[in-house]
Design a protein around this motif. Structure first.
Motif, PDB file in Angstrom:
ATOM      1  N   GLY A 318      75.909  19.242 -59.621  1.00  0.00           N
ATOM      2  CA  GLY A 318      76.856  20.170 -58.905  1.00  0.00           C
ATOM      3  C   GLY A 318      77.681  21.096 -59.790  1.00  0.00           C
ATOM      4  O   GLY A 318      78.297  20.547 -60.851  1.00  0.00           O
ATOM      5  N   ASP A 319      78.143  22.364 -59.394  1.00  0.00           N
ATOM      6  CA  ASP A 319      78.919  23.253 -59.940  1.00  0.00           C
ATOM      7  C   ASP A 319      80.161  23.384 -59.402  1.00  0.00           C
ATOM      8  O   ASP A 319      81.194  23.861 -60.045  1.00  0.00           O
ATOM      9  CB  ASP A 319      77.953  24.247 -60.617  1.00  0.00           C
ATOM     10  N   ARG A 320      80.282  23.096 -58.164  1.00  0.00           N
ATOM     11  CA  ARG A 320      81.721  23.460 -57.733  1.00  0.00           C
ATOM     12  C   ARG A 320      82.052  21.799 -56.796  1.00  0.00           C
ATOM     13  O   ARG A 320      80.985  21.325 -56.262  1.00  0.00           O
ATOM     14  CB  ARG A 320      81.574  24.451 -56.516  1.00  0.00           C
ATOM     15  N   TRP A 321      83.197  21.741 -56.749  1.00  0.00           N
ATOM     16  CA  TRP A 321      83.680  20.271 -56.289  1.00  0.00           C
ATOM     17  C   TRP A 321      84.852  20.527 -55.631  1.00  0.00           C
ATOM     18  O   TRP A 321      85.716  21.562 -55.426  1.00  0.00           O
ATOM     19  CB  TRP A 321      84.035  19.472 -57.496  1.00  0.00           C
ATOM     20  N   LEU A 322      85.188  19.625 -54.722  1.00  0.00           N
ATOM     21  CA  LEU A 322      86.252  19.323 -53.909  1.00  0.00           C
ATOM     22  C   LEU A 322      87.058  17.925 -54.222  1.00  0.00           C
ATOM     23  O   LEU A 322      86.391  17.033 -54.849  1.00  0.00           O
ATOM     24  CB  LEU A 322      85.927  19.012 -52.347  1.00  0.00           C
ATOM     25  N   VAL A 323      88.231  18.049 -54.419  1.00  0.00           N
ATOM     26  CA  VAL A 323      89.082  16.850 -54.675  1.00  0.00           C
ATOM     27  C   VAL A 323      89.583  16.436 -53.235  1.00  0.00           C
ATOM     28  O   VAL A 323      90.450  17.078 -52.270  1.00  0.00           O
ATOM     29  CB  VAL A 323      90.277  17.111 -55.769  1.00  0.00           C
ATOM     30  N   VAL A 324      89.591  15.287 -52.937  1.00  0.00           N
ATOM     31  CA  VAL A 324      90.018  14.496 -51.712  1.00  0.00           C
ATOM     32  C   VAL A 324      91.075  13.754 -52.039  1.00  0.00           C
ATOM     33  O   VAL A 324      90.864  12.681 -52.978  1.00  0.00           O
ATOM     34  CB  VAL A 324      89.115  14.031 -51.016  1.00  0.00           C
ATOM     35  N   HIS A 325      92.338  13.504 -51.591  1.00  0.00           N
ATOM     36  CA  HIS A 325      93.591  12.486 -51.452  1.00  0.00           C
ATOM     37  C   HIS A 325      93.204  11.807 -50.150  1.00  0.00           C
ATOM     38  O   HIS A 325      93.297  12.782 -49.257  1.00  0.00           O
ATOM     39  CB  HIS A 325      94.738  13.202 -51.850  1.00  0.00           C
ATOM     40  N   ALA A 326      93.394  10.484 -50.177  1.00  0.00           N
ATOM     41  CA  ALA A 326      93.396  10.040 -48.859  1.00  0.00           C
ATOM     42  C   ALA A 326      94.297   8.796 -48.958  1.00  0.00           C
ATOM     43  O   ALA A 326      94.762   8.075 -50.041  1.00  0.00           O
ATOM     44  CB  ALA A 326      92.059   9.308 -48.557  1.00  0.00           C
ATOM     45  N   ARG A 327      94.820   8.601 -47.591  1.00  0.00           N
ATOM     46  CA  ARG A 327      96.090   7.442 -47.914  1.00  0.00           C
ATOM     47  C   ARG A 327      95.623   6.731 -46.279  1.00  0.00           C
ATOM     48  O   ARG A 327      95.403   7.306 -45.335  1.00  0.00           O
ATOM     49  CB  ARG A 327      97.326   8.023 -47.710  1.00  0.00           C
ATOM     50  N   PRO A 328      95.393   5.288 -46.698  1.00  0.00           N
ATOM     51  CA  PRO A 328      95.264   4.496 -45.198  1.00  0.00           C
ATOM     52  C   PRO A 328      96.471   4.543 -44.269  1.00  0.00           C
ATOM     53  O   PRO A 328      97.311   4.816 -45.016  1.00  0.00           O
ATOM     54  CB  PRO A 328      94.892   3.020 -45.720  1.00  0.00           C
ATOM     55  N   GLU A 329      96.340   4.403 -43.197  1.00  0.00           N
ATOM     56  CA  GLU A 329      97.160   4.544 -42.088  1.00  0.00           C
ATOM     57  C   GLU A 329      97.895   3.426 -41.958  1.00  0.00           C
ATOM     58  O   GLU A 329      99.301   3.153 -41.564  1.00  0.00           O
ATOM     59  CB  GLU A 329      96.634   4.869 -40.638  1.00  0.00           C
ATOM     60  N   GLU A 330      97.593   2.088 -42.518  1.00  0.00           N
ATOM     61  CA  GLU A 330      98.236   0.837 -42.487  1.00  0.00           C
ATOM     62  C   GLU A 330      98.633   0.283 -43.787  1.00  0.00           C
ATOM     63  O   GLU A 330      99.454   0.808 -44.430  1.00  0.00           O
ATOM     64  CB  GLU A 330      97.244  -0.187 -41.664  1.00  0.00           C
ATOM     65  N   ARG A 331      97.665  -0.737 -44.295  1.00  0.00           N
ATOM     66  CA  ARG A 331      98.336  -1.421 -45.661  1.00  0.00           C
ATOM     67  C   ARG A 331      97.813  -0.477 -46.762  1.00  0.00           C
ATOM     68  O   ARG A 331      96.968   0.414 -46.572  1.00  0.00           O
ATOM     69  CB  ARG A 331      97.649  -2.774 -45.443  1.00  0.00           C
ATOM     70  N   ASP A 334      92.947  -1.185 -51.277  1.00  0.00           N
ATOM     71  CA  ASP A 334      92.412  -2.042 -52.592  1.00  0.00           C
ATOM     72  C   ASP A 334      91.105  -1.388 -53.004  1.00  0.00           C
ATOM     73  O   ASP A 334      90.477  -0.401 -52.561  1.00  0.00           O
ATOM     74  CB  ASP A 334      92.140  -3.447 -52.171  1.00  0.00           C
ATOM     75  N   ALA A 335      90.425  -2.041 -54.089  1.00  0.00           N
ATOM     76  CA  ALA A 335      89.487  -1.311 -54.726  1.00  0.00           C
ATOM     77  C   ALA A 335      88.253  -1.577 -53.750  1.00  0.00           C
ATOM     78  O   ALA A 335      87.436  -0.601 -53.589  1.00  0.00           O
ATOM     79  CB  ALA A 335      88.988  -2.246 -55.835  1.00  0.00           C
ATOM     80  N   LEU A 336      88.057  -2.308 -52.895  1.00  0.00           N
ATOM     81  CA  LEU A 336      86.933  -2.635 -51.964  1.00  0.00           C
ATOM     82  C   LEU A 336      86.943  -1.250 -50.975  1.00  0.00           C
ATOM     83  O   LEU A 336      85.882  -0.669 -50.728  1.00  0.00           O
ATOM     84  CB  LEU A 336      86.962  -3.675 -51.313  1.00  0.00           C
ATOM     85  N   ALA A 337      88.231  -1.074 -50.555  1.00  0.00           N
ATOM     86  CA  ALA A 337      88.346   0.024 -49.562  1.00  0.00           C
ATOM     87  C   ALA A 337      88.247   1.401 -50.157  1.00  0.00           C
ATOM     88  O   ALA A 337      87.464   2.247 -49.489  1.00  0.00           O
ATOM     89  CB  ALA A 337      89.797  -0.067 -49.185  1.00  0.00           C
TER      90      ALA A 337
END
Length: 503
Positions: A318-331, A334-337
């Protein structure tokens, strides 16, 4: 899609009856039944019921003082009925207290225990049933602690083996040693790729090219592995007529790889140990098989060695990309999530940074809302714009949290401001915002406050500060800029300048 059972703590191991008889403080004595060496206990239970069958789960040492025994019991079938019901319920042994109801163990009870093969223990008057029960649970706790220690040591040993230059043979060798058996990695076609250990004591199989066990019978482990792939199951187990325990695990890559284990015995922690090995082998055989993992590793190495993002991006696709920032609503995540979120967004390029997960996604995979997460998505950019896209995603996430929206995308539409020549627009922005140039906190607060239409509360949420802090900063901005931020014209001009300053 194949999944590997998640490693879990082993169940509590049973206690050998011989260990309980060895307790000198209890002074228990076996007076009937088969040798204690072949009996294990899963607990202790006291009952004076004439028929304890409904109250037993199996594997217990049943304790009784004989309160339920009628006076004429010895002349009929009472004891045969009583003992047969205990055996039918899966009771492991019977403990008879000779006080305070009986002075000795009834001879008819001894005879019935011999007939039905139930170990019978004599409990002396000075030993309480509570003491016997406590001793059983103490022995079980000691056994569980020892098993947990064994599992922990095995996990550490397997992890160390996975980091060796020859990780697959090393993991199989350690697994076979810890289980006292044989470990085999099968390929997608059911062929043996690597193996270590022995099927039974004295019959090495690590380097045999045959598909048969030492006694000449068909290799049941290979057959079980092939059956597992054919059925698409996660795991399967079997036991051979010779008493060899077989288990097969489908590795998580979904490419048809199978881990097979054969051992002469099966301890409570063996499944946990084998599951850990299966997870490690899934990682070792998964991405490397497809080449995508090797490509990402190569891209990382090239970046570390000085190549630019534009040079390594062809390896990622791919030559074009999106950056996504995400934050869980509760706790906090972790690495698995974080990995699970990356899989849901269609990208393994995941970074867990504190309470925010960052994902680099090819522009062709448009992110959608994810249950339990709040997302901010940047504009699509070339690799040279990744840093700016990271800032865009962070701001989009702040706006999403402030407005309680599941997903916010950074705006990319052309505006009237684009009609102004870029050089003039940037010069105007620098001059207007010059009083804030040395205070990034004030600049970011002003930008966020304007983007949220002057909402104190939403700006406080987006910036993770108190609303009074927002008020103080906006007042400071107004003083430094010499403007009235409540004036719509002023707000428009400030927003124009801030947008130009971002570029």
């Amino acid at each position: 899609m194949h999944t590997v059972p998640e490693p879990s703590p082993p169940p509590t191991p049973p206690v050998p009856l011989t260990a309980l008889l060895a307790r000198e403080d209890l002074a228990l004595r076996q007076i009937a039944g088969p040798p204690a060496a072949g009996t294990v206990l899963h607990g202790a239970h006291t009952s004076e019921m004439a028929d304890p069958y409904p109250y037993l789960l199996g594997g217990e040492l049943l304790l009784t003082a004989g309160v339920h025994i009628p006076e004429a019991a010895g002349s009929g079938t009472y004891f045969d009925d009583y003992v047969s019901r205990i055996v039918a319920a899966g009771g492991a042994a019977l403990g008879f207290g000779v006080a305070p109801v009986h002075d000795t163990v009834p001879r008819a009870l001894v005879a019935s225990c011999e007939t039905y093969g139930l170990p019978l223990l004599e409990v002396p008057p000075r030993t309480t049933f509570a003491a016997v029960g406590r001793a059983v649970w103490q022995l079980m706790e000691h056994a569980r602690t020892a098993e947990l220690r064994r599992v922990t040591e095995a996990q550490q040993s397997l992890a160390a083996a996975a980091s060796r230059p020859d990780p697959v043979p090393a993991v199989l060798h350690r697994l076979a040693r810890h289980l006292g058996g044989r470990a085999v990695l099968y390929g997608p076609e059911g062929a043996e790729i690597a193996a270590a250990g022995r099927t039974r004591e004295g019959s090495p199989r690590a380097h045999e090219d045959t598909d048969r066990t030492a006694d000449g019978s068909p290799d049941a482990l290979t057959a079980l592995a092939r059956l597992l792939v054919a059925r698409g199951s996660a795991s399967a187990s079997d036991t051979t007529p010779a008493g060899i325990h077989l288990t097969a695990y489908a590795l998580g890559a979904g490419q048809g790889f199978v881990l097979g284990v054969a051992a002469g015995r099966r301890d409570p922690g063996d499944h946990t140990i084998a599951s850990v090995a299966a997870v490690l082998l899934s990682l070792l055989t998964g991405e490397q098989h497809s080449g995508s993992g090797a490509a990402r590793s190569s891209a990382l190495v090239r970046l570390l060695l000085g190549d630019t993002a534009e040079d390594v991006v062809p390896l990622l696709g791919g030559d074009r990309w999106l950056v996504v920032h995400a934050r869980p609503e509760e706790r906090a995540p972790d690495a698995l999530a974080a990995s699970a979120l990356g899989a849901a967004l269609g990208s393994p390029l995941v970074d867990l940074a504190g309470d925010v997960v960052r994902v680099l996604v090819p522009a062709g995979r448009e992110p959608g809302p994810q249950p339990g997460w709040t997302l901010g998505v940047s504009a699509a950019v070339a690799p040279g714009g990744w840093r700016a896209a990271d800032t865009q995603a962070a701001r989009a996430l702040g706006r999403a949290r402030a407005t309680r929206t599941a997903l916010v995308r950074y705006g990319t539409r052309a505006a009237l401001a684009e009609l102004v020549p870029p050089d003039e627009a940037e010069a105007h922005a620098r001059a207007l915002l010059a009083p804030l140039a040395d205070n990034p906190a004030l600049t970011e607060t002003l930008r966020t406050w304007l983007s949220l239409h002057g909402s104190w509360d939403r700006t406080a949420v987006a910036l993770s500060v108190h609303r009074n802090t927002v008020r103080q900063r906006i007042a400071r901005c107004a003083a430094l800029l010499g403007t009235d931020p409540d004036d719509p014209d002023v707000r428009m001009e400030l927003w124009f300048a801030l947008r130009r300053a971002e570029r």
